[in-house]
Design a protein around this motif. Structure first.
Motif, PDB file in Angstrom:
ATOM      1  N   THR A   7       0.784  -1.011  -0.006  1.00 38.53           N
ATOM      2  CA  THR A   7       0.258  -0.172   0.153  1.00 38.53           C
ATOM      3  C   THR A   7       1.042   1.123   0.085  1.00 38.53           C
ATOM      4  N   ILE A   8       0.165   2.215  -0.091  1.00 38.68           N
ATOM      5  CA  ILE A   8       0.677   3.605  -0.324  1.00 38.68           C
ATOM      6  C   ILE A   8       0.528   4.756   0.868  1.00 38.68           C
ATOM      7  N   LYS A   9       1.906   4.625   2.065  1.00 35.77           N
ATOM      8  CA  LYS A   9       1.640   5.022   2.717  1.00 35.77           C
ATOM      9  C   LYS A   9       1.743   6.598   2.857  1.00 35.77           C
ATOM     10  N   PRO A  46       6.821   2.522   0.034  1.00 35.17           N
ATOM     11  CA  PRO A  46       5.382   1.515   0.177  1.00 35.17           C
ATOM     12  C   PRO A  46       5.385   1.142   1.304  1.00 35.17           C
ATOM     13  N   GLN A  47       4.356   1.196   1.957  1.00 32.19           N
ATOM     14  CA  GLN A  47       4.045  -0.050   3.355  1.00 32.19           C
ATOM     15  C   GLN A  47       3.753  -1.750   2.666  1.00 32.19           C
ATOM     16  N   MET A  48       4.759  -2.577   3.504  1.00 30.55           N
ATOM     17  CA  MET A  48       4.660  -4.401   2.625  1.00 30.55           C
ATOM     18  C   MET A  48       4.279  -4.783   4.129  1.00 30.55           C
ATOM     19  N   SER A  49       3.444  -5.348   3.591  1.00 34.11           N
ATOM     20  CA  SER A  49       1.851  -6.659   4.608  1.00 34.11           C
ATOM     21  C   SER A  49       2.287  -8.053   4.169  1.00 34.11           C
ATOM     22  N   PRO A  50       2.478  -8.924   5.162  1.00 37.69           N
ATOM     23  CA  PRO A  50       2.226 -10.263   5.136  1.00 37.69           C
ATOM     24  C   PRO A  50       0.940 -10.245   5.245  1.00 37.69           C
ATOM     25  N   ILE A  51       0.345 -10.810   4.332  1.00 35.07           N
ATOM     26  CA  ILE A  51      -1.423 -10.898   4.115  1.00 35.07           C
ATOM     27  C   ILE A  51      -1.727 -12.989   3.689  1.00 35.07           C
ATOM     28  N   THR A  52      -3.210 -12.913   3.633  1.00 34.83           N
ATOM     29  CA  THR A  52      -3.608 -14.037   3.636  1.00 34.83           C
ATOM     30  C   THR A  52      -4.330 -13.968   2.783  1.00 34.83           C
ATOM     31  N   ALA A  53      -4.569 -14.153   0.982  1.00 35.06           N
ATOM     32  CA  ALA A  53      -4.891 -14.254   0.465  1.00 35.06           C
ATOM     33  C   ALA A  53      -6.362 -14.933  -0.558  1.00 35.06           C
ATOM     34  N   THR A  58      -7.288  -5.821   9.817  1.00 40.43           N
ATOM     35  CA  THR A  58      -8.190  -5.108  10.757  1.00 40.43           C
ATOM     36  C   THR A  58      -8.072  -3.538  10.548  1.00 40.43           C
ATOM     37  N   GLU A  59      -9.815  -3.078  11.434  1.00 43.30           N
ATOM     38  CA  GLU A  59      -9.593  -1.450  11.170  1.00 43.30           C
ATOM     39  C   GLU A  59      -8.341  -0.928  11.931  1.00 43.30           C
ATOM     40  N   GLY A  60      -7.571  -0.049  11.746  1.00 41.22           N
ATOM     41  CA  GLY A  60      -6.758   0.926  12.858  1.00 41.22           C
ATOM     42  C   GLY A  60      -5.363   0.334  12.596  1.00 41.22           C
ATOM     43  N   ARG A  61      -5.251  -0.697  11.676  1.00 40.46           N
ATOM     44  CA  ARG A  61      -3.687  -1.196  10.565  1.00 40.46           C
ATOM     45  C   ARG A  61      -3.201  -0.196   9.588  1.00 40.46           C
ATOM     46  N   ALA A  62      -1.778  -0.001   9.749  1.00 41.02           N
ATOM     47  CA  ALA A  62      -1.424   1.114   8.855  1.00 41.02           C
ATOM     48  C   ALA A  62      -1.874   0.718   7.607  1.00 41.02           C
ATOM     49  N   LYS A  63      -1.431  -0.823   6.827  1.00 36.82           N
ATOM     50  CA  LYS A  63      -2.363  -1.409   5.476  1.00 36.82           C
ATOM     51  C   LYS A  63      -3.762  -0.909   5.473  1.00 36.82           C
ATOM     52  N   ARG A 118      -6.528   6.071   2.333  1.00 40.16           N
ATOM     53  CA  ARG A 118      -6.389   7.357   2.190  1.00 40.16           C
ATOM     54  C   ARG A 118      -6.261   6.835   0.175  1.00 40.16           C
ATOM     55  N   ASP A 119      -5.715   6.073  -0.272  1.00 38.41           N
ATOM     56  CA  ASP A 119      -5.634   6.147  -1.470  1.00 38.41           C
ATOM     57  C   ASP A 119      -5.784   3.740  -1.597  1.00 38.41           C
ATOM     58  N   PRO A 120      -6.641   4.163  -2.197  1.00 37.45           N
ATOM     59  CA  PRO A 120      -7.274   2.483  -2.769  1.00 37.45           C
ATOM     60  C   PRO A 120      -6.524   2.736  -4.018  1.00 37.45           C
ATOM     61  N   ARG A 121      -4.907   2.563  -3.897  1.00 34.77           N
ATOM     62  CA  ARG A 121      -4.506   1.806  -4.882  1.00 34.77           C
ATOM     63  C   ARG A 121      -3.134   0.849  -4.127  1.00 34.77           C
ATOM     64  N   ALA A 122      -3.230  -1.137  -5.078  1.00 36.20           N
ATOM     65  CA  ALA A 122      -2.646  -1.759  -3.980  1.00 36.20           C
ATOM     66  C   ALA A 122      -1.816  -2.413  -5.144  1.00 36.20           C
ATOM     67  N   ALA A 123      -0.767  -3.536  -4.329  1.00 40.87           N
ATOM     68  CA  ALA A 123      -0.362  -4.118  -5.322  1.00 40.87           C
ATOM     69  C   ALA A 123      -0.341  -5.447  -4.023  1.00 40.87           C
TER      70      ALA A 123
END
Length: 143
Positions: free
Chosen positions: A22-24, A29-36, A50-55, A61-66
């Motif tokens: 995601t974009i800080k 970039p802000q990188m997070s391990p996730i289960t998809a 979870t609400e309140g996390r950086a991602k 704020r900016d809905p673009r992601a990879a």
């Protein structure tokens, strides 16, 4: 005989672990391990967060992601890019926000042994469903 071309969506479909970018607010970039969970028919990737996390804050704020996926042997990778929609959180365990998380769970794991408990946990944990509409996919295989 020729080899079939590499299809990065196949790796995405076979993978559950990835790295979400995601974009800080400073543009890095802000990188997070996730289960998809990938819905191939809809060409969407779903992630429970979870609400309140950086991602989550970054995506509000900016809905673009990879999301980048790597094969277990490390020789193939695939990246999906797109725009994200966030659903939730809510205080209503029977609301549409939790219904979306139920569908996410069913798509990835099938039926839950106790849907009432699952719904209560989604509310208590302030869970948010991220849905990435895939607009671009790329990747490679080195073997």
């Amino acid at each position: 005989m020729t080899d079939a071309p590499y299809d990065p969506r196949s790796l995405i479909a076979d993978s559950t672990l990835g790295i979400l970018a995601t974009i800080k607010s400073d543009g890095l970039p802000q990188m997070s391990p996730i289960t998809a969970v990938y819905d191939r028919a809809a060409d969407q990737i779903h992630v429970s967060m979870t609400e309140g996390r950086a991602k989550t804050a970054n995506l509000r704020r900016d809905p673009r992601a990879a999301i980048e996926f790597t094969s277990p042997d490390g020789y193939s990778w695939a990246t999906a890019e797109g725009t994200v929609t966030l659903t939730g959180p809510t205080t209503d365990p029977d609301g549409p926000e939790v219904d979306a998380l139920v569908e996410y769970y069913r798509l990835g794991a099938g039926e839950h042994p106790d849907w009432d408990e699952y719904r209560a946990v989604m509310v208590a944990d302030r869970r948010v469903l991220m849905t990435l509409d895939v607009t671009h996919v790329y990747g490679a295989t080195l073997r």
